[in-house]
Design a protein around this motif. Sequence first.
Motif, PDB file in Angstrom:
ATOM      1  N   GLN A 128      37.624   4.587 -82.489  1.00  0.00           N
ATOM      2  CA  GLN A 128      36.880   3.683 -81.599  1.00  0.00           C
ATOM      3  C   GLN A 128      35.550   4.306 -81.171  1.00  0.00           C
ATOM      4  N   ILE A 129      34.893   4.941 -82.118  1.00  0.00           N
ATOM      5  CA  ILE A 129      33.644   5.625 -81.848  1.00  0.00           C
ATOM      6  C   ILE A 129      32.473   4.710 -82.196  1.00  0.00           C
ATOM      7  N   THR A 130      31.376   4.832 -81.471  1.00  0.00           N
ATOM      8  CA  THR A 130      30.160   4.066 -81.753  1.00  0.00           C
ATOM      9  C   THR A 130      29.325   4.827 -82.771  1.00  0.00           C
ATOM     10  N   ILE A 131      28.801   4.118 -83.757  1.00  0.00           N
ATOM     11  CA  ILE A 131      27.984   4.728 -84.800  1.00  0.00           C
ATOM     12  C   ILE A 131      26.554   4.214 -84.682  1.00  0.00           C
ATOM     13  N   PHE A 132      25.591   5.128 -84.626  1.00  0.00           N
ATOM     14  CA  PHE A 132      24.177   4.764 -84.703  1.00  0.00           C
ATOM     15  C   PHE A 132      23.620   5.444 -85.945  1.00  0.00           C
ATOM     16  N   GLU A 192      26.042  -1.598 -78.023  1.00  0.00           N
ATOM     17  CA  GLU A 192      27.307  -1.765 -77.324  1.00  0.00           C
ATOM     18  C   GLU A 192      28.342  -0.757 -77.817  1.00  0.00           C
ATOM     19  N   GLU A 193      29.278  -0.445 -76.953  1.00  0.00           N
ATOM     20  CA  GLU A 193      30.380   0.467 -77.307  1.00  0.00           C
ATOM     21  C   GLU A 193      31.145  -0.084 -78.513  1.00  0.00           C
ATOM     22  N   GLY A 194      31.385   0.776 -79.512  1.00  0.00           N
ATOM     23  CA  GLY A 194      32.173   0.396 -80.672  1.00  0.00           C
ATOM     24  C   GLY A 194      31.400  -0.223 -81.815  1.00  0.00           C
ATOM     25  N   GLU A 195      30.104  -0.394 -81.659  1.00  0.00           N
ATOM     26  CA  GLU A 195      29.292  -0.972 -82.729  1.00  0.00           C
ATOM     27  C   GLU A 195      28.985   0.039 -83.829  1.00  0.00           C
ATOM     28  N   ILE A 196      28.702  -0.478 -85.018  1.00  0.00           N
ATOM     29  CA  ILE A 196      27.940   0.280 -86.011  1.00  0.00           C
ATOM     30  C   ILE A 196      26.545  -0.325 -85.974  1.00  0.00           C
ATOM     31  N   HIS A 247      34.875  15.538 -79.839  1.00  0.00           N
ATOM     32  CA  HIS A 247      35.300  14.211 -79.381  1.00  0.00           C
ATOM     33  C   HIS A 247      34.142  13.380 -78.804  1.00  0.00           C
ATOM     34  N   PRO A 248      33.071  13.189 -79.536  1.00  0.00           N
ATOM     35  CA  PRO A 248      31.952  12.408 -78.997  1.00  0.00           C
ATOM     36  C   PRO A 248      32.279  10.915 -78.926  1.00  0.00           C
ATOM     37  N   ARG A 249      31.660  10.217 -77.986  1.00  0.00           N
ATOM     38  CA  ARG A 249      31.793   8.762 -77.914  1.00  0.00           C
ATOM     39  C   ARG A 249      30.830   8.081 -78.878  1.00  0.00           C
ATOM     40  N   LEU A 250      29.790   8.813 -79.247  1.00  0.00           N
ATOM     41  CA  LEU A 250      28.706   8.230 -80.045  1.00  0.00           C
ATOM     42  C   LEU A 250      28.311   9.215 -81.143  1.00  0.00           C
ATOM     43  N   LEU A 251      28.267   8.741 -82.392  1.00  0.00           N
ATOM     44  CA  LEU A 251      27.901   9.593 -83.514  1.00  0.00           C
ATOM     45  C   LEU A 251      26.617   9.073 -84.150  1.00  0.00           C
ATOM     46  N   PHE A 252      25.604   9.932 -84.219  1.00  0.00           N
ATOM     47  CA  PHE A 252      24.342   9.593 -84.861  1.00  0.00           C
ATOM     48  C   PHE A 252      24.375  10.074 -86.312  1.00  0.00           C
ATOM     49  N   LEU A 253      24.035   9.177 -87.228  1.00  0.00           N
ATOM     50  CA  LEU A 253      23.971   9.501 -88.652  1.00  0.00           C
ATOM     51  C   LEU A 253      22.563   9.192 -89.147  1.00  0.00           C
ATOM     52  N   ASP A 254      21.785  10.223 -89.395  1.00  0.00           N
ATOM     53  CA  ASP A 254      20.408  10.033 -89.835  1.00  0.00           C
ATOM     54  C   ASP A 254      20.365  10.067 -91.362  1.00  0.00           C
ATOM     55  N   ALA A 307      28.740  -1.439 -69.427  1.00  0.00           N
ATOM     56  CA  ALA A 307      27.335  -1.182 -69.762  1.00  0.00           C
ATOM     57  C   ALA A 307      27.214  -0.704 -71.201  1.00  0.00           C
ATOM     58  N   PRO A 308      26.103  -1.017 -71.867  1.00  0.00           N
ATOM     59  CA  PRO A 308      25.884  -0.514 -73.233  1.00  0.00           C
ATOM     60  C   PRO A 308      25.901   0.999 -73.260  1.00  0.00           C
ATOM     61  N   ILE A 309      26.339   1.560 -74.390  1.00  0.00           N
ATOM     62  CA  ILE A 309      26.373   3.018 -74.492  1.00  0.00           C
ATOM     63  C   ILE A 309      24.980   3.590 -74.739  1.00  0.00           C
ATOM     64  N   ILE A 310      24.083   2.784 -75.328  1.00  0.00           N
ATOM     65  CA  ILE A 310      22.678   3.175 -75.490  1.00  0.00           C
ATOM     66  C   ILE A 310      21.805   2.106 -74.856  1.00  0.00           C
ATOM     67  N   GLU A 311      20.870   2.535 -74.014  1.00  0.00           N
ATOM     68  CA  GLU A 311      19.892   1.637 -73.401  1.00  0.00           C
ATOM     69  C   GLU A 311      18.505   2.253 -73.568  1.00  0.00           C
TER      70      GLU A 311
END
Length: 323
Positions: free
Chosen positions: A186-190, A28-32, A153-160, A2-6
Amino acid sequence: MAPIIEVWDLVKDYDKVRAVDGVSFTVEEGEIFGFLGPNGAGKSTTIKILCTLLPPSGGVARIAGYDVVRQAEQVRRHIGIVFQDNSLDDRLTAAENLYLHGLLYGLPRQEIKRQMDEVLEMVDLSAWKKEVVRSFSGGMRRRLEIARGLMHHPRLLFLDEPTVGLDPQTRAAIWEYIKLLRQEKQITIFMTTHYMDEAENCSRIAIIDFGRIKALDTPENLKQQLGGDMITLVPAEGVDLLPILKERYGLEIKSTTEGLCFQVSDGASFIPQLASDLGLQIRSIYLRRPTLDDVFLNLTGRAIREEKASATERLRFSTHRRR
């Protein structure tokens, strides 16, 4: 997987102003993954909702399968965030800032020390570990904020807007760290940005304007959708070429601060014809391949750097949308 963000039909209202207007997307997991848009487009508001800092007015958002409203605590365990504005305590050292963050997330003290050394080395700040943050440059502070966001150790990092206000060399260095982070952890970047060159680093980008997603795809696919060559023509002083270009050549013209912009299938053969027909009525003419600037201009009717929505403009838009 499943996508990490929905996100489905996300809405955020501030009194009569709609800051986020029915946004839907997945990451998706692993995306920038990037949000590209001007100030006031709804980028930071969306991030704050996803990070459980703001309640949505409507819609649904999930992080790693957890609802951002009903399961906020579980969501926070999976995310790190680097805010647009500096949020470090500049009276503390780099190590003290990281140590405090680890304690807030309930990490064991020995793990905090190990993780602190690892993230400081990753952002090349090990030598500054015991220095007070007040003495840091803007780029060093940004790198430390990224390091802090990784402590738990987050799976998802938000960069504003991760590089806002930084010089081009420092911005490039920050992006090297972001790419290294994705590769090694292998972290997802948003991320959100209004810099076109930064958006090129993303796996996919969503172009957002006035709270709505106008397009979502890879940077290359978005540019290819325009097709052809981009031409910018600057008329000679006092000459109005807009009606001539429309009537004689059947071109769709967009007037920008740079000149008259239009698209043709073969710019190399079209420019000599244009020069022969219009001659001294042309001051200058430029040919180039499509860019994300062109994509944004095509979707919104203006260049992103020209846009800075005022509260009055946003209120007018919101009122019009609800009629």
